[in-house]
Design a protein around this motif. Structure first.
Motif, PDB file in Angstrom:
ATOM      1  N   TRP A  75      34.998  46.675  35.785  1.00 16.96           N
ATOM      2  CA  TRP A  75      35.475  44.879  34.597  1.00 16.96           C
ATOM      3  C   TRP A  75      34.455  45.289  33.216  1.00 16.96           C
ATOM      4  O   TRP A  75      34.736  44.485  32.567  1.00 16.96           O
ATOM      5  N   LYS A  76      34.719  46.048  32.627  1.00 10.76           N
ATOM      6  CA  LYS A  76      34.177  47.237  32.023  1.00 10.76           C
ATOM      7  C   LYS A  76      35.684  47.456  31.144  1.00 10.76           C
ATOM      8  O   LYS A  76      36.304  48.345  31.384  1.00 10.76           O
ATOM      9  N   LEU A  77      34.701  48.341  30.117  1.00 10.37           N
ATOM     10  CA  LEU A  77      36.120  49.066  29.129  1.00 10.37           C
ATOM     11  C   LEU A  77      35.524  50.123  29.783  1.00 10.37           C
ATOM     12  O   LEU A  77      35.209  51.092  29.652  1.00 10.37           O
ATOM     13  N   GLN A  78      37.325  50.707  29.678  1.00  7.68           N
ATOM     14  CA  GLN A  78      37.018  52.039  29.986  1.00  7.68           C
ATOM     15  C   GLN A  78      37.741  52.559  28.124  1.00  7.68           C
ATOM     16  O   GLN A  78      38.754  52.382  28.284  1.00  7.68           O
ATOM     17  N   PHE A  79      36.553  53.831  28.154  1.00 12.66           N
ATOM     18  CA  PHE A  79      37.168  54.246  26.614  1.00 12.66           C
ATOM     19  C   PHE A  79      38.623  54.791  26.852  1.00 12.66           C
ATOM     20  O   PHE A  79      39.525  54.669  25.936  1.00 12.66           O
ATOM     21  N   SER A  80      38.584  55.235  27.336  1.00 16.15           N
ATOM     22  CA  SER A  80      40.314  56.363  27.823  1.00 16.15           C
ATOM     23  C   SER A  80      41.505  55.254  28.234  1.00 16.15           C
ATOM     24  O   SER A  80      43.041  55.420  27.528  1.00 16.15           O
TER      25      SER A  80
END
Length: 570
Positions: free
Chosen positions: A215-220
């Protein structure tokens, strides 16, 4: 506001099911007041959500015109970008109110008006009032818009305060306006919620799933295309991106930045294209400040900790504002899907780069790049439209006669009103918060089983004792699961039921080995697995009478408060 369609006999408040009460409540009243509109209520809801694409285009036109973009480029960006936004992807997932893109764009438009008034030393009150109205309205479409929009306002004003200090401008109006906006927004959302929700005291302060990696932003995800993109960026993540993290910056931005990087590396980037030169433009101020305000939102989206190298290393995100708020209160964990906080950053980058690329039309060394990027933008938008046209179309399982026919055949008689509710077995109840595994009463339904039970509810007009919604109360789930104890239901639950029988729907495929969904789901959860395994015995212990049978489906009558003979005398 209380709906009795599921979680019987308790019911549930619709604004805790993320279903846009600002829209759903009037529609609910309308279809009850004018029954002939009942079949169209869902379409009215969908039309409102989809109209957000048109409203977003209008807001983008207002924003981009103030940035001095040429008319043709303004129209191109305004028409294509709403389809490419991360929120639009929610249409495919089914999170309708979260797909309402005007929420973030309204904030951007309001902040642009605020910036222009601040720059011209004009009164700011009406602009803060406009922003307050937008924050409150959007929050009652989905409560995640409350921190997204108000947080963006606070950060933008913080940037203006720094600039006011640097340039010796008056700052009191900014502080008072922001304080008034926050006080009004909290009072008219969270405060009003406490007044309307008679069960507020029973709900936990915190929420599960906060800072969960899915549920977090994956930088990729910023440079990993959506599944519908035909033109792929050269550098992408091989594994899939969780839907909470999707935030592809589009080929328009990524290939544009790649072109700038290559030209700069070859020392062929015209001097006029240098960012320091571009920021001297009189329209650059809002773009710069909006991006600066959106960056901390993206940092929140990354979570309190960032996994590196598949979790072998952890980077503690001390720049995350939520990390420090969490030390003060667990209430911040109610906004657990942190990846959504990247949405303002996505719009800031797209608007900023759109403004930057528009200047290239005056630079001989870059004029050729702009039409190529516009072609990529159109290509991505066409692919998106085709994808949503095909992949988001679903049959209405709860209204179309062909879809309901199997359940109509199973019921087979029109006397459903002699029952008070439907009890599905296997029983499911999803949406409660929990602290440890023994207190976890969540059992997610198998989708086909869930669909069939909802269809049965529509055919009979009876509420379901099962539940699939968020923010439901744990004690209610515990009472419902007490039905399957050896001694039968808790007296507190029985007191809420009337003398009528309950219609029990059983699908034996989940118990005889044909479908092991629940057995596999609960394998590591002994408490709920024991409940599931007791359900067949519960039917026998309660002396239920089977009244209908079709394949693996059966309907039983259950008299939780007495025998059938006693009930017949009522």
């Amino acid at each position: 506001m209380l709906i009795h369609g599921h979680n019987y006999p308790f019911g549930e408040y619709i604004y805790y099911t993320d279903c846009a009460p600002l829209l759903a409540a009037p529609l609910h009243w309308l279809v009850q007041t004018v029954p002939s509109l009942g079949p169209y209520g869902l379409y009215f809801f969908d039309l409102f959500i989809l109209s957000g694409l048109v409203v977003s285009t209008g807001l983008l036109v207002l924003i981009l015109r103030r940035l001095g973009l040429p008319a043709w480029f303004t129209v191109l960006l305004a028409v294509t970008l709403p389809w490419l936004a991360p929120q639009a992807y929610r249409l495919q997932v089914g999170h309708m109110s979260l797909s309402y893109t005007p929420a973030i764009l309204f904030t951007a438009w309001g902040l642009q008006r605020l910036y222009n008034a601040w720059k011209a030393s004009r009164p700011l009150g009406k602009h803060f009032g406009l922003l307050l109205a937008g924050v409150v309205a959007a929050s009652w479409l989905h409560f995640y818009y409350l921190p997204l929009m108000s947080g963006l306002v606070v950060l933008f004003v913080a940037v203006l305060l720094i600039e006011s200090w640097r340039t010796h401008r008056p700052w009191q109006g900014l502080v008072l306006g922001t304080a008034g906006l926050l006080a009004g927004a909290v009072a008219l959302t969270w405060g009003l919620l406490q007044v309307l929700d008679g069960r507020y005291s029973q709900r936990p302060v915190g929420s599960n799933g906060y800072d969960w990696i899915e549920w977090k932003l994956q930088f990729s995800s910023l440079f990993t295309g959506y599944i519908y993109n035909k033109v792929r960026f050269p550098f992408e993540r091989t594994s899939g991106v969780p839907y909470e993290s999707v935030s592809y910056l589009t080929g328009f931005v990524l290939f544009g930045l790649l072109a700038v990087a290559v030209l700069a590396l070859l020392r062929r980037l015209p001097k006029e294209a240098h960012l320091s030169h571009q920021l001297a433009n009189e329209n650059a101020g809002f773009v710069k400040y909006f991006l600066l305000a959106a960056i901390p939102m993206a940092i929140i989206a990354l979570g309190e900790s960032i996994d590196i190298d598949n979790g072998n290393y952890i980077l503690y995100n001390y720049l995350n504002v939520f990390r420090w708020l969490h030390k003060l209160t667990d209430r911040v964990t109610q906004f657990r899907a942190l990846g959504r906080f990247v949405w303002p950053f996505w719009w800031a980058v797209l608007l900023g780069f759109g403004w930057y690329a528009a200047q290239w039309r005056r630079i001989p060394g870059l004029r050729w790049v702009l039409p190529v990027l516009c072609g990529l933008l159109v290509t991505d938008a066409v692919n998106a439209v085709q994808f949503y046209h095909t992949e988001t179309q679903r049959p209405n399982l709860l209204a179309q006669s062909g879809e309901l026919e199997p359940m109509q055949q199973l019921v087979g008689w029109p006397k459903a009103n002699r029952y008070q509710a439907i009890l599905p077995i296997p029983f499911y109840h999803a949406g409660t918060e929990w602290q440890d595994e023994p207190s976890n009463f969540n059992t997610d339904p198998d989708d086909p089983h869930c669909n069939r039970t909802y269809q049965l509810s529509m055919v009979t007009g009876l509420p379901l004792m099962s539940q699939k919604a968020t923010r439901s109360i744990s004690s209610q789930a515990e009472q419902l699961y007490s039905m399957f104890k050896l001694g039968g239901p808790d007296p507190a639950l029985l007191a809420l039921l009337d003398q009528r029988p309950i219609l029990v729907f059983v699908d034996t495929a989940y118990f005889d080995g044909r479908n092991n969904y629940y057995r596999d789901l609960l394998r590591e959860r002994p408490t709920m697995k024991a409940v599931y395994e007791r359900e067949p015995a519960f039917i026998q212990e309660q002396g239920m009478r089977r009244i209908r049978h079709q394949g693996s489906w059966s309907l039983y009558e259950w008299f939780p408060k007495g025998t059938a003979a006693a009930a017949s005398r009522l």
